[in-house]
Structures are given as C-alpha cells and as structure tokens.
Enzyme design. Sequence first.
Site, short mmCIF file in Angstrom:
data_model
loop_
_atom_site.label_atom_id
_atom_site.label_comp_id
_atom_site.label_asym_id
_atom_site.label_seq_id
_atom_site.Cartn_x
_atom_site.Cartn_y
_atom_site.Cartn_z
N ARG A 93 -10.21 -11.61 2.02
CA ARG A 93 -11.05 -12.67 1.45
C ARG A 93 -10.36 -14.02 1.49
O ARG A 93 -11.01 -15.06 1.59
CB ARG A 93 -11.48 -12.28 0.03
CG ARG A 93 -10.34 -12.12 -0.94
CD ARG A 93 -10.72 -11.34 -2.18
NE ARG A 93 -10.84 -9.90 -1.93
CZ ARG A 93 -11.21 -9.01 -2.85
NH1 ARG A 93 -11.50 -9.39 -4.08
NH2 ARG A 93 -11.27 -7.73 -2.55
N LYS B 57 0.84 -1.20 0.00
CA LYS B 57 0.00 0.00 0.00
C LYS B 57 0.88 1.25 0.00
O LYS B 57 2.00 1.21 0.47
CB LYS B 57 -0.87 0.02 1.26
CG LYS B 57 -2.00 -1.00 1.28
CD LYS B 57 -2.81 -0.86 2.58
CE LYS B 57 -3.94 -1.89 2.63
NZ LYS B 57 -4.98 -1.67 1.62
N1 BES Z 1 -8.14 -3.84 4.42
C1 BES Z 1 -8.30 -3.45 3.06
C2 BES Z 1 -9.61 -2.71 2.82
C3 BES Z 1 -9.70 -1.33 3.39
C4 BES Z 1 -9.31 -0.25 2.64
C5 BES Z 1 -10.22 -1.10 4.64
C6 BES Z 1 -9.42 1.02 3.11
C7 BES Z 1 -10.34 0.17 5.13
C8 BES Z 1 -9.95 1.24 4.36
C9 BES Z 1 -8.28 -4.66 2.15
O1 BES Z 1 -7.49 -5.69 2.57
C10 BES Z 1 -7.77 -4.21 0.83
O2 BES Z 1 -6.63 -3.81 0.79
N2 BES Z 1 -8.60 -4.26 -0.18
C11 BES Z 1 -8.22 -3.83 -1.48
C12 BES Z 1 -8.69 -4.86 -2.47
C13 BES Z 1 -8.19 -4.64 -3.86
C14 BES Z 1 -6.69 -4.92 -3.90
C15 BES Z 1 -8.92 -5.54 -4.78
C16 BES Z 1 -8.88 -2.48 -1.74
O3 BES Z 1 -10.03 -2.30 -1.35
O4 BES Z 1 -8.22 -1.61 -2.28
MN MN Z 2 -5.49 -5.46 1.90
#
Ligand code: BES
Ligand code: MN
Length: 498
Positions: free
Chosen positions: A349, A275
């Site tokens: 997931r 990230k």
């Molecule tokens: N934990 C994150 C989702 C999240 C994002 C929670 C922002 C709270 C605030 C999750 O694991 C994630 O990173 N999801 C990605 C999925 C994508 C790579 C398909 C996302 O939502 O960007």
């Molecule tokens: Mn994630």
Amino acid sequence: MKIAFAKPQVPAEGAVAVGVLEGRVLTPAAAALDAQSGGTLARAMAASRFEGKKEQTLTILAPAGLTVGRIVLVGLGKAAGLDALAAQAFGGTAVAQVATSGETALALAVDTVAGAPLDAAALAAHAAFGARLRAYRFDKYLTKEKKEDKPALKKLTVLTEPHAAAKTAFAALDKVADGVMLARDAVSEPANVIHPETLAEQAKQLAEIGVDVEVLGEKQMRKLGMGALLGVGQGSDRESQLVVMRWMGAADQDAAPVALVGKGVTFDTGGISIKPAAGMEEMKWDMAGSAAVIGTIKALAGRQARVNAVGVVGLVENMPSGSAQRPGDVVTSMSGQTIEVINTDAEGRLVLADALHYTKERFKPALIVDLATLTGAIVIALGNEQAGLFATDDTLAERIAAAGRAVGEPVWRLPLGEAYDKQLKSDIADMKNVGGREAGSITAAQFLKRFVGEVPWAHIDIAGVAWSKKDTATCPKGATAFGVRLLDRLVADHYEEG
Ligand code: BES
Ligand code: MN
Ligand code: ZN
C-alpha cells in the site's frame, strides 16, 4: 508450439482431439472418426465412464482403420454452455492430454455445434487460445529433466471449416496470450533474477511494439517526494524503480487514458516486521500486479487496441537491513500526506500510494484500476477462486466483474466505507499503514483510496489468485497472470473506439 488453422481433414499421423457433448453425443468430427474406425469411439465410450462432461477425457491409442496415433475425446458439457471459456477448456485439456505423450503434433477438430452460443470460427479461435495458455511451461532451470518427461508437442493444427475466419479471430487472442506469457514468466522467475531493475528492463522491451516506456530511478522519485515508495525499498541493495508505459492507440491522442497501476514488490520479506520462514519463498510473486499491468500493456499494443492506456508500476524489494525502514517511522508520501509505518510488512500500500498519486496527477486519467497481491486477508475471505474487488464507482465495478466472468478471472466486490477508514487513524501522522486484524483487505483498500482523489477507481486484490497450486484447463500450476485477460477485455468492451 506452432499453431496453424486448416480445413477439416483426418490427419495422417499424430494425435487428434475431438469434442463430445454431454450424453456421449459425438460432434460431427468425432462422428466422422467413429465411422472411419468402425465404431471404435462409441465402443470405447461404452466401455468407460466417459460421458462427455466438461473436461472429461478418454484417449484411444492406435485406432483401427486410421493412421493417427491417438484420438483424444474431450468432454464439452452441454451445447448451450459451449462458450468461449468452454472452447478454451477444450483446447487446454486436449493439450494437457497429449503434451507429454510423445506425440509431436496435435490436431483439434472444431465444428459448428447446434445450440452453442458461439460459431465454429470463434470456437476454433478460443480452442487455440486455450491450447496455447495451457502449453505454457517455465522449465528453463530444469537441466536434468528426462527427455520422456519433457513435452514433445511442437505443432497444433486447428481443423475447422471457417479456418480463415478462425485464424483472423485468433490473431487478437494470440496477442493477449503474449501478454499472459510475459506476466507468467516474470512472476515465475526467482527474485535473484527478477528485481526492480530487471523487471523494468522487461517493460522497456515493449518499446519494440510501440509503447513509450520511461523508467524513474530513486533520484527522480526523491525529487518527486515519493517517500512512501522509497521507504519500502530503502533496506534493499537493489534500486527501486517506477516504470511508466504509454500505449497511445486512440485516434484522439488527447483523450484521457485508462490507467493501470501495479504493485511490484519483487520480493517481500516483510522487512523489519519480518515474515516467518515457512512459505516465504512465495513472496517472489509479490510483483504479480505489476507483471499483469506490463502484460496487459503488451497485449493492448500487440493487438493495436484503439485506446490510450497508461501502465504505472512501482518496483521495490522489501528487505530488512541496517538501512531498512523501522516500525514507527513516519514517511511523507508524494501527495503530502504523512504515514506512520506500524508494520513494514504492509508495504504494498505504501508503494501504491505514491504510484497512484503520481498517475492521477500526471495523466488525469478517465479511471484507474490497480492490481496488487496486497493482503493475506483476501485469501482468507475468498480463497484461491476469486480476486477481491473494491471500487469507488459502481459502473466501473460492474464492468470489471463482467469482464472477469467473460475471461474466467472472476472477482468479488467487497465494501468500502467511512467506518473502515477510521481504523487507519494514527496519533502522530495523517494515517497509519495498518488498520488492525479486522477487515484487513478493506482497510488496505481504504488506505489506497486516500491517494486516488476523485478519479473513478477500482482496486483488485489478487493475493489469492496470482499463483495456482493446481493445474486448471488453461493454466498449469504456478503463475496465472491473473488480470491480463480481464483488463484487456475491460478495455475491449468499454474503452476502445469503434
Ligand atoms: N504481499 C503480502 C500479502 C500476501 C500475503 C500475498 C500472503 C500473498 C499471500 C503483503 O505485503 C503483506 O504482507 N500483507 C500483510 C499486511 C498486514 C501486515 C497488515 C498481511 O496480509 O499479512
Ligand atoms: Mn508484506
Ligand atoms: Zn507484499
């Protein structure tokens, strides 16, 4: 903060909070204070813009004719809208006004309000509940906070005629609040303190209140074939854990349980699909789903709910390292289905895939509800106001939505469907773990659906609501524990005996 219930009286000292209905209509307790102070309340209202609207406040210091330090008028809105949430807001708003004022005691006067949907005992119990929820503070790491900035409030007394009935009604709510506090604490803790093993340790403490708790380590999970969950944790020095909590409160010990499953990514760096740095610290709360499940089990056991409930949380840390999973890796889940990991940041997931399958196979539950901070896309869709709800069962979906409305944790249902599921097609495995940018929250839910079989199932995406950037009437900014009150209410309304 200690909470007590007593019969109506004018306190000799401290602060006293009274409700005022919209249109500056004093409740009986407020009217009594007004009379004793020679009309001070009426004059103060007339001199201000306070009209008694919901959550408006007006503080009167050292009122003439009384020995109390201050009177806090709290707007209740219209009598017809004075439900459990409004009563909670009354208690929470009063606490917020007084907490850092220097007062050590607060009395909340709660009367019967003509035209209100709740009686005085219920109003009083919910006012106390709201007060306790709002008084929460995560301040253990503030070593230099000035005394004048710290809340001095130590004692809350709820004054109401049916004080014994109010106390009884509060007892169960107090246990729900215990679950909320556990969840808020766990979510607030930084990831160097709360990691899979220490969060499992928190869950283990529920054994003291009659919960059966088992913790599976990586070795046991490997034996079970949980390649999806283990792949997420493999880049971390912390050992992944799967925690199973069982509260068997039903008379029929063989009754199929209600199953609650939580995402517990104790820190989500994104892994190799790392990230951006800005805001990454927020990912300490990527375990909020698991915290809500642990908190709910605590609430159910605490109030001796007559239900069989099982909570399963998958606890992992998603880190990049030489041993981390790579984009393109293929993992085999416990269900036997293979997954091409296109993006290591779509890890929740993968954790839930194995946790859901394990739950379904081992416990043959009547239903499964999972909670997860699963997608950023749900924040784009619903903001920070409502959680996203997905369900294979309309009755379950409606029950969850109703429970959410009743406790102030609203959810909004989004669709599932064959066409969305197609987005998960992989060229080399049974599925890939991302479905592209479009409908990101829905394709994530479709992914989960592949692991729940025929069990009625609902998924609540709490990414937008697990953490609040602003104070609300019953929650200071920070961890909300979203889900604890909702799940407790869902069980109370539909899955408890008698
Ligand atoms: N934990 C994150 C989702 C999240 C994002 C929670 C922002 C709270 C605030 C999750 O694991 C994630 O990173 N999801 C990605 C999925 C994508 C790579 C398909 C996302 O939502 O960007
Ligand atoms: Mn994630
Ligand atoms: Zn995540």
